[in-house]
Design an enzyme around this catalytic site. Sequence first.
Site, mmCIF file in Angstrom:
data_model
loop_
_atom_site.group_PDB
_atom_site.id
_atom_site.type_symbol
_atom_site.label_atom_id
_atom_site.label_comp_id
_atom_site.label_asym_id
_atom_site.label_seq_id
_atom_site.Cartn_x
_atom_site.Cartn_y
_atom_site.Cartn_z
ATOM 1 N N ASP A 64 0.636 -1.281 0.254
ATOM 2 C CA ASP A 64 0.123 -0.003 -0.008
ATOM 3 C C ASP A 64 0.842 1.214 0.020
ATOM 4 O OD1 ASP A 64 -2.454 1.287 -0.030
ATOM 5 O OD2 ASP A 64 -2.355 1.386 2.169
ATOM 6 N N HIS A 116 -3.378 14.087 0.218
ATOM 7 C CA HIS A 116 -3.846 13.275 1.436
ATOM 8 C C HIS A 116 -2.683 13.223 2.246
ATOM 9 C CE1 HIS A 116 -5.127 9.805 3.878
ATOM 10 N NE2 HIS A 116 -3.896 8.880 3.404
ATOM 11 N N GLU A 127 -10.529 3.914 3.011
ATOM 12 C CA GLU A 127 -9.596 4.997 2.001
ATOM 13 C C GLU A 127 -9.799 4.691 0.472
ATOM 14 O OE1 GLU A 127 -5.533 4.364 3.272
ATOM 15 O OE2 GLU A 127 -5.817 6.033 4.885
ATOM 16 N N GLU A 161 -8.774 4.103 -2.870
ATOM 17 C CA GLU A 161 -7.731 3.945 -3.689
ATOM 18 C C GLU A 161 -7.750 3.281 -4.807
ATOM 19 O OE1 GLU A 161 -4.293 2.274 -1.628
ATOM 20 O OE2 GLU A 161 -5.014 3.381 0.426
ATOM 21 N N ASP A 167 -8.961 0.652 1.375
ATOM 22 C CA ASP A 167 -8.038 0.273 2.112
ATOM 23 C C ASP A 167 -8.758 0.733 3.463
ATOM 24 O OD1 ASP A 167 -5.731 -0.325 3.467
ATOM 25 O OD2 ASP A 167 -4.988 1.676 3.468
ATOM 26 N N ARG A 201 -8.534 3.776 12.563
ATOM 27 C CA ARG A 201 -7.803 4.902 12.785
ATOM 28 C C ARG A 201 -6.991 4.824 14.346
ATOM 29 N NH1 ARG A 201 -6.245 6.278 7.846
ATOM 30 N NH2 ARG A 201 -8.060 6.662 6.758
ATOM 31 N N GLN A 244 -4.674 2.108 14.720
ATOM 32 C CA GLN A 244 -3.188 2.526 14.037
ATOM 33 C C GLN A 244 -2.365 3.474 14.913
ATOM 34 O OE1 GLN A 244 -4.272 3.832 10.019
ATOM 35 N NE2 GLN A 244 -2.085 4.674 9.476
ATOM 36 N N LYS A 281 -4.688 -2.124 9.537
ATOM 37 C CA LYS A 281 -4.985 -2.287 8.023
ATOM 38 C C LYS A 281 -4.952 -3.854 7.827
ATOM 39 C CE LYS A 281 -3.885 1.999 6.810
ATOM 40 N NZ LYS A 281 -4.317 2.963 6.022
ATOM 41 N N THR A 299 -9.122 -5.702 3.071
ATOM 42 C CA THR A 299 -9.090 -4.543 1.975
ATOM 43 C C THR A 299 -9.923 -5.107 0.780
ATOM 44 O OG1 THR A 299 -6.665 -4.423 2.496
ATOM 45 C CG2 THR A 299 -7.334 -3.486 0.185
ATOM 46 N N GLU A 337 -10.156 12.755 6.550
ATOM 47 C CA GLU A 337 -9.988 13.899 6.168
ATOM 48 C C GLU A 337 -11.312 14.835 5.938
ATOM 49 O OE1 GLU A 337 -7.746 11.641 3.032
ATOM 50 O OE2 GLU A 337 -7.123 13.702 2.540
#
Lengths: 424, 424
Positions: A134, A141, A207, A209, A241, A245, A248, A261, A265, A372
């Site tokens: 990844d 970002h 996420e 992607e 993804d 949070r 993490q 993570k 996925t 975000e």
Amino acid sequence: MPHPNDPSLRSFIPVDPASDFPIQNLPYGVFSTKAAPAPRVGVAIGDHVLDLAVLEGEGLIDLAPAFDVFAQGSLNAFMALGPKVWSRTRARISELLRHDNPQLRDNKILRASALMPMADTRLHLPIAVAGYTDFYSSKEHATNVGVMFRGKDNALQPNWLHMPIAYNGRASTVVVSGTKVRRPRGQLKPPSAEVPSFGPCKRLDFELEMGVVVGQSSVMGEMLTEKQAEAMIFGFVMLNDWSARDIQQWEYVPLGPFQAKAFATSISPWIVTREALEPFRVQGPVQDPAPLPYLRQTEPNNYDLQLDVALRAAQMNEAANICRTNFRYMYWSSVQQLVHHASSGCAMNVGDLLGSGTISGPDKHQRGSLLEISWNGTEPVELAGGVKRTFLEDGDSLSFHGWCQGDGYRVGFGEVEGTIAPAV
Amino acid sequence: MPHPNDPSLRSFIPVDPASDFPIQNLPYGVFSTKAAPAPRVGVAIGDHVLDLAVLEGEGLIDLAPAFDVFAQGSLNAFMALGPKVWSRTRARISELLRHDNPQLRDNKILRASALMPMADTRLHLPIAVAGYTDFYSSKEHATNVGVMFRGKDNALQPNWLHMPIAYNGRASTVVVSGTKVRRPRGQLKPPSAEVPSFGPCKRLDFELEMGVVVGQSSVMGEMLTEKQAEAMIFGFVMLNDWSARDIQQWEYVPLGPFQAKAFATSISPWIVTREALEPFRVQGPVQDPAPLPYLRQTEPNNYDLQLDVALRAAQMNEAANICRTNFRYMYWSSVQQLVHHASSGCAMNVGDLLGSGTISGPDKHQRGSLLEISWNGTEPVELAGGVKRTFLEDGDSLSFHGWCQGDGYRVGFGEVEGTIAPAV
């Protein structure tokens, strides 16, 4: 013979101009049906699936000396045959689907066995994922995240503008669109807590992607040039993804994300080939400072590919759009990512999957994660009917749509969807 | 029938008391010979290899309903059969090798086809590596690194005592002992440089680790208990996590090591089974604070396993010992690592390889990397005849030896060796 990307081509199957799957696309996937439950390789055309195992079995597609390449549960065997075969096969499939070619069109028995409504199929994970990596290649970002956690003056880490930063992800939990995503448990330690506790993630995120599907291997100990890397790319999928949070935040220093993570996925079921995306190549952002020589590009390696994210809470009738952005904004291209990945001598394999990193754009509505969008949970986003979100709740369904807009047709990716199941 | 771990057992093949491979060990590997170049599964006994494909073919080992399990180039098919079969098979092999069992001993034709000198074999990578994960579980190692880079007061990161920290490594470059290791190239930015450059790594290092070979899969979305995790462990190998310290230093913030660890990971060819290590189980260090409930252990899960590291520069006649330590010092056990790995719902697969993390001990001579031995390059280590090292040079050969010492016999791992080839 016209090139399979020719905008004037038409298939004998009628395809709506808003469909993701006109004859100019021909993405590969793996599917099964109730009547024939063994997964096999197919191509999407309009709202139908073309069974390539049937066509190969009938001798209409010849991959000799390889055989039974499509009667398999993944595309890996086909990918291993290399770019010339990929190109020749796509041209042959295009030829068989053309409105003015009677070979398949007028053969009722063959049509009945080789073409079926997509609604009657089940779509599977299209590749056996060899390795999953990844990246973190959107400047917008990385800047947003940096501003949130380190302030404006130190937003980008010193290395970020010099190389495509990445970590190895977990290949064992790459799943196909439609697979439920169970809220993970993990160690949580909010700044206010003295010690960590173990429990369900409270800050579950997506996420947005794209994923590169690597279709050829490289030799351990050897680097790749721009041209070599490009030729190894079989195609692209959309990729979610999923990220915890809070897990993490507590685990990632100093070795990077791990369990945050690792739980899931999701990828879209159809792999759009690199060849089908050729007409949509565009120059990426200016890279300043100039990359080191091994990362320099002589060609535009980005794509003008629109991306939408929709979120539907269980109590909502319709999904609400929460992001609209474009793959073209990526600072580091997929080719640069692959070149960097092999730069130490790291061997790449057929079936490797490279996530692009969250795709955010310069505008507020172009942010590709709830982290975000809700600015670290401080600005809830309004969906509809008073439903607001900072992070994902149980029952939320999240879906991406992506497409390149041609003149009167689209080369699209369909959908990648996942619904959050409660923690066990 | 005596247990295969019984110290009184003797094989009809004479085995030196200093050999790593007495009848109490019976480690599995994959080998080939000039006469029969197809890789297949064997067991080490003294200085011989026992060909299990031959025994299975002759019906002397029965794995029905599975078949041709040993006539394969990896142990994955055998491992997938599960712990009961592992145990039963080991007991059967032990029985066939016993000095008082004439079945194989007195069958000259069978002996000629099933037993060959190890010196006449080529040893291959014993597993198809599904995923490779590298932990960081020695408190002494993490503390040494922390003191070097952050000072004594902040040596351990706040999360370190609460969970086994790890990152996903690159499975595609796991190689077997004896494979040359090419010095990687990468982006380097010494603190004195304004901008990074690209070139051969200047601070090439080894890391002394053990590797857990996972022999069973777990279900995505589900956690593991201590007992379940333990039962999934097929065995152990020695593992050298080659590391490019200068590449790592520049790339690793914020997502962890990537190209610095991607170029090669060497493992020993023989997998010593968990069962063979049973007599050497010991209690690990006291864990304070007490781990969260999901990580608690009810049994001693460490092993009293001695480890030696030898370095031989091209100009040296004999290797010099540069480290002697013990696997028992690991703060987090392999069982805790596996439980934590699956804690988010991450699916584990047959063939997953988990590196323990560098194994350092409390004493200076117990440091498991040159980074620690040379204290970040400031204290060169003297090898012999004036040869000194801070980091590895081209032509250096590095080898690990590891064994558990029984009463009059050893359960050992053989060797994992790698010689540094110059960068291309």
